[in-house]
Design an enzyme around this catalytic site. Sequence first.
Site, PDB file in Angstrom:
ATOM      1  N   LYS A   1      17.256  27.601  16.395  1.00 33.96           N
ATOM      2  CA  LYS A   1      16.944  28.735  15.519  1.00 33.96           C
ATOM      3  C   LYS A   1      15.939  28.343  14.434  1.00 33.96           C
ATOM      4  O   LYS A   1      14.934  29.029  14.228  1.00 33.96           O
ATOM      5  CB  LYS A   1      18.236  29.295  14.881  1.00 33.96           C
ATOM      6  CG  LYS A   1      19.217  29.838  15.913  1.00 33.96           C
ATOM      7  CD  LYS A   1      20.461  30.408  15.273  1.00 33.96           C
ATOM      8  CE  LYS A   1      21.292  29.369  14.563  1.00 33.96           C
ATOM      9  NZ  LYS A   1      21.793  28.290  15.446  1.00 33.96           N
ATOM     10  N   THR A   2      16.204  27.231  13.750  1.00 31.36           N
ATOM     11  CA  THR A   2      15.281  26.785  12.713  1.00 31.36           C
ATOM     12  C   THR A   2      13.922  26.471  13.329  1.00 31.36           C
ATOM     13  O   THR A   2      12.871  26.833  12.782  1.00 31.36           O
ATOM     14  CB  THR A   2      15.854  25.541  11.998  1.00 31.36           C
ATOM     15  OG1 THR A   2      17.093  25.902  11.391  1.00 31.36           O
ATOM     16  CG2 THR A   2      14.901  25.022  10.933  1.00 31.36           C
TER      17      THR A   2
ATOM     18  N   ASP B   1      18.441  31.158   6.506  1.00 31.17           N
ATOM     19  CA  ASP B   1      19.419  30.531   7.393  1.00 31.17           C
ATOM     20  C   ASP B   1      20.823  31.000   6.981  1.00 31.17           C
ATOM     21  O   ASP B   1      21.035  31.331   5.819  1.00 31.17           O
ATOM     22  CB  ASP B   1      19.311  29.009   7.256  1.00 31.17           C
ATOM     23  CG  ASP B   1      19.678  28.283   8.546  1.00 31.17           C
ATOM     24  OD1 ASP B   1      20.109  28.948   9.506  1.00 31.17           O
ATOM     25  OD2 ASP B   1      19.526  27.050   8.580  1.00 31.17           O
TER      26      ASP B   1
ATOM     27  N   THR C   1      24.912  31.853  13.158  1.00 29.56           N
ATOM     28  CA  THR C   1      25.719  31.395  14.284  1.00 29.56           C
ATOM     29  C   THR C   1      26.780  32.444  14.591  1.00 29.56           C
ATOM     30  O   THR C   1      27.503  32.333  15.564  1.00 29.56           O
ATOM     31  CB  THR C   1      26.420  30.062  13.941  1.00 29.56           C
ATOM     32  OG1 THR C   1      27.065  30.210  12.676  1.00 29.56           O
ATOM     33  CG2 THR C   1      25.423  28.920  13.868  1.00 29.56           C
TER      34      THR C   1
ATOM     35  N   ARG D   1      20.062  19.713  20.304  1.00 28.27           N
ATOM     36  CA  ARG D   1      20.322  18.757  19.218  1.00 28.27           C
ATOM     37  C   ARG D   1      21.189  17.606  19.721  1.00 28.27           C
ATOM     38  O   ARG D   1      20.948  16.446  19.403  1.00 28.27           O
ATOM     39  CB  ARG D   1      21.009  19.434  18.034  1.00 28.27           C
ATOM     40  CG  ARG D   1      21.449  18.404  16.974  1.00 28.27           C
ATOM     41  CD  ARG D   1      22.065  19.034  15.761  1.00 28.27           C
ATOM     42  NE  ARG D   1      21.098  19.837  15.048  1.00 28.27           N
ATOM     43  CZ  ARG D   1      21.380  21.008  14.473  1.00 28.27           C
ATOM     44  NH1 ARG D   1      22.588  21.493  14.544  1.00 28.27           N
ATOM     45  NH2 ARG D   1      20.442  21.667  13.847  1.00 28.27           N
TER      46      ARG D   1
HETATM   47  N1  LIG Z   1      13.776  24.812  23.053  1.00 29.40           N
HETATM   48  C1  LIG Z   1      13.702  23.587  22.543  1.00 29.40           C
HETATM   49  N2  LIG Z   1      12.855  22.691  23.063  1.00 29.40           N
HETATM   50  C2  LIG Z   1      12.799  21.442  22.576  1.00 29.40           C
HETATM   51  N3  LIG Z   1      13.553  20.986  21.554  1.00 29.40           N
HETATM   52  C3  LIG Z   1      14.401  21.846  20.995  1.00 29.40           C
HETATM   53  C4  LIG Z   1      14.516  23.175  21.450  1.00 29.40           C
HETATM   54  N4  LIG Z   1      15.445  23.813  20.714  1.00 29.40           N
HETATM   55  C5  LIG Z   1      15.893  22.906  19.832  1.00 29.40           C
HETATM   56  N5  LIG Z   1      15.271  21.720  19.988  1.00 29.40           N
HETATM   57  C6  LIG Z   1      15.537  20.505  19.227  1.00 29.40           C
HETATM   58  O1  LIG Z   1      16.892  20.554  18.779  1.00 29.40           O
HETATM   59  C7  LIG Z   1      16.968  20.260  17.398  1.00 29.40           C
HETATM   60  C8  LIG Z   1      17.865  21.285  16.744  1.00 29.40           C
HETATM   61  O2  LIG Z   1      17.232  22.528  16.699  1.00 29.40           O
HETATM   62  P1  LIG Z   1      17.332  23.490  15.419  1.00 29.40           P
HETATM   63  O3  LIG Z   1      17.453  22.692  14.180  1.00 29.40           O
HETATM   64  O4  LIG Z   1      16.211  24.440  15.505  1.00 29.40           O
HETATM   65  O5  LIG Z   1      18.709  24.217  15.747  1.00 29.40           O
HETATM   66  P2  LIG Z   1      19.428  25.391  14.945  1.00 29.40           P
HETATM   67  O6  LIG Z   1      19.712  26.454  15.945  1.00 29.40           O
HETATM   68  O7  LIG Z   1      18.607  25.773  13.757  1.00 29.40           O
HETATM   69  O8  LIG Z   1      20.802  24.731  14.495  1.00 29.40           O
HETATM   70  P3  LIG Z   1      21.758  25.110  13.228  1.00 29.40           P
HETATM   71  O9  LIG Z   1      22.486  26.354  13.597  1.00 29.40           O
HETATM   72  O10 LIG Z   1      22.690  23.936  13.140  1.00 29.40           O
HETATM   73  O11 LIG Z   1      20.874  25.249  12.039  1.00 29.40           O
HETATM   74  C9  LIG Z   1      15.541  20.262  16.860  1.00 29.40           C
HETATM   75  O12 LIG Z   1      15.242  19.011  16.326  1.00 29.40           O
HETATM   76  C10 LIG Z   1      14.630  20.445  18.039  1.00 29.40           C
HETATM   77  O13 LIG Z   1      13.832  19.306  18.163  1.00 29.40           O
HETATM   78 MG   LIG Z   2      19.005  25.513  11.722  1.00 28.11          MG
END
Ligand SMILES: Nc1ncnc2c1ncn2[C@@H]1O[C@H](COP(=O)(O)OP(=O)(O)OP(=O)(O)O)[C@@H](O)[C@H]1O
Ligand SMILES: [Mg+2]
Length: 357
Positions: free
Chosen positions: A77-78, A122, A171, A230
């Site tokens: 998401k981030t 977020d 989430t 992740r």
């Molecule tokens: N589609 C993707 N392709 C490649 N790497 C990805 C992808 N999605 C996520 N990642 C990797 O996974 C890691 C976690 O992603 P991210 O921080 O965006 O998750 P999030 O959904 O924001 O999690 P949270 O809910 O804990 O904030 C990032 O460092 C990224 O490198």
């Molecule tokens: Mg995030």
Amino acid sequence: MNWDDTTDADSAEERLVGSVADREDQAVEAALRPKDLGEFIGQEKVREQLDLVLRAARARGATADHVLLSGAPGLGKTTLSMIIAAEMGAPIRITSGPAIQHAGDLAAILSSLQEGEVLFLDEIHRMSRPAEEMLYMAMEDFRVDVIVGKGPGATAIPLELPPFTLVGATTRAGLLPPPLRDRFGFTAHMEFYEPAELQRVIHRSAHLLDVEIDTAGAAEIAGRSRGTPRIANRLLRRVRDYAQVKADGVITRDIAEAALAVYEVDARGLDRLDRAVLEALLKLFGGGPVGLSTLAVAVGEERETVEEVAEPFLVREGLLARTPRGRVATPAAWAHLGLTPPRTAAGGSAQQDLFGT
Ligand SMILES: Nc1ncnc2c1ncn2[C@@H]1O[C@H](COP(=O)(O)OP(=O)(O)OP(=O)(O)O)[C@@H](O)[C@H]1O
Ligand SMILES: [Mg+2]
């Protein structure tokens, strides 16, 4: 069985397969983040839809519609929010629901946005009520009312905002009040990733980290990553450590297997806590049903840890079911731990009775 080794309660942050990012993660994550939609792996539908939304806005020379991203931790998401800003050639401001205590905090952020800026909010489901109400008007009319003074003398001063794009992440999409949810022009629901997609994530990350890995090695790590990029990246780094210290640095299937055995991440991605919960359920309670509190005491953990950290994945994997009578192991749980379900008086197993199989 020695339950003591499960009592030094590893918090969600410390677990290798947990979903919450720790400090090391955050630093590496920044380096591994895909920078544009083309680099973003998987989530085909979301990517296609978002690509249309952003292209159309760019063609009109307009600011993109507000976007809501929902999905489990670590699914990207981030990352996507940053990609949205990059694709729009816009700056991004990052904040979160819990950081906005008062409506005034939000007003300060909103009124300092540049035209076209992306505001990433977020954990948007954790915002305070007054801030949420201010956000409604800001999203719809690009306007906020700033309240000056207190009591009967208080006046609302309307403040025009430049057009901006709100990207909200949560989430728990179900916790968002409908008026807020409805104000997003586009909602993207992120799914767990397929093993083949995670394999691509791992190859990409290995390349960026300058680690040599073969296809079988990447497949082995992908299969244990719980559908979550992740976790895939985190396991890759631990396997890299092992490969460096115990071998020639190259990650093969054998190396991945041996490394993840050391870190107690099993073939399905269960870690020590997950297995402790399953083992207690099977060995001490014959597969259940057993109450959550009893189960938690048996593994020496807090109720919340079992419920929020271990169970969601066990349920998703079809290993454990939450029933009105308590927690019950599925036939797959017995198979996964290599145990045989006890027979009931009727001749079938207790779990067969419960599941009607
Ligand atoms: N589609 C993707 N392709 C490649 N790497 C990805 C992808 N999605 C996520 N990642 C990797 O996974 C890691 C976690 O992603 P991210 O921080 O965006 O998750 P999030 O959904 O924001 O999690 P949270 O809910 O804990 O904030 C990032 O460092 C990224 O490198
Ligand atoms: Mg995030």
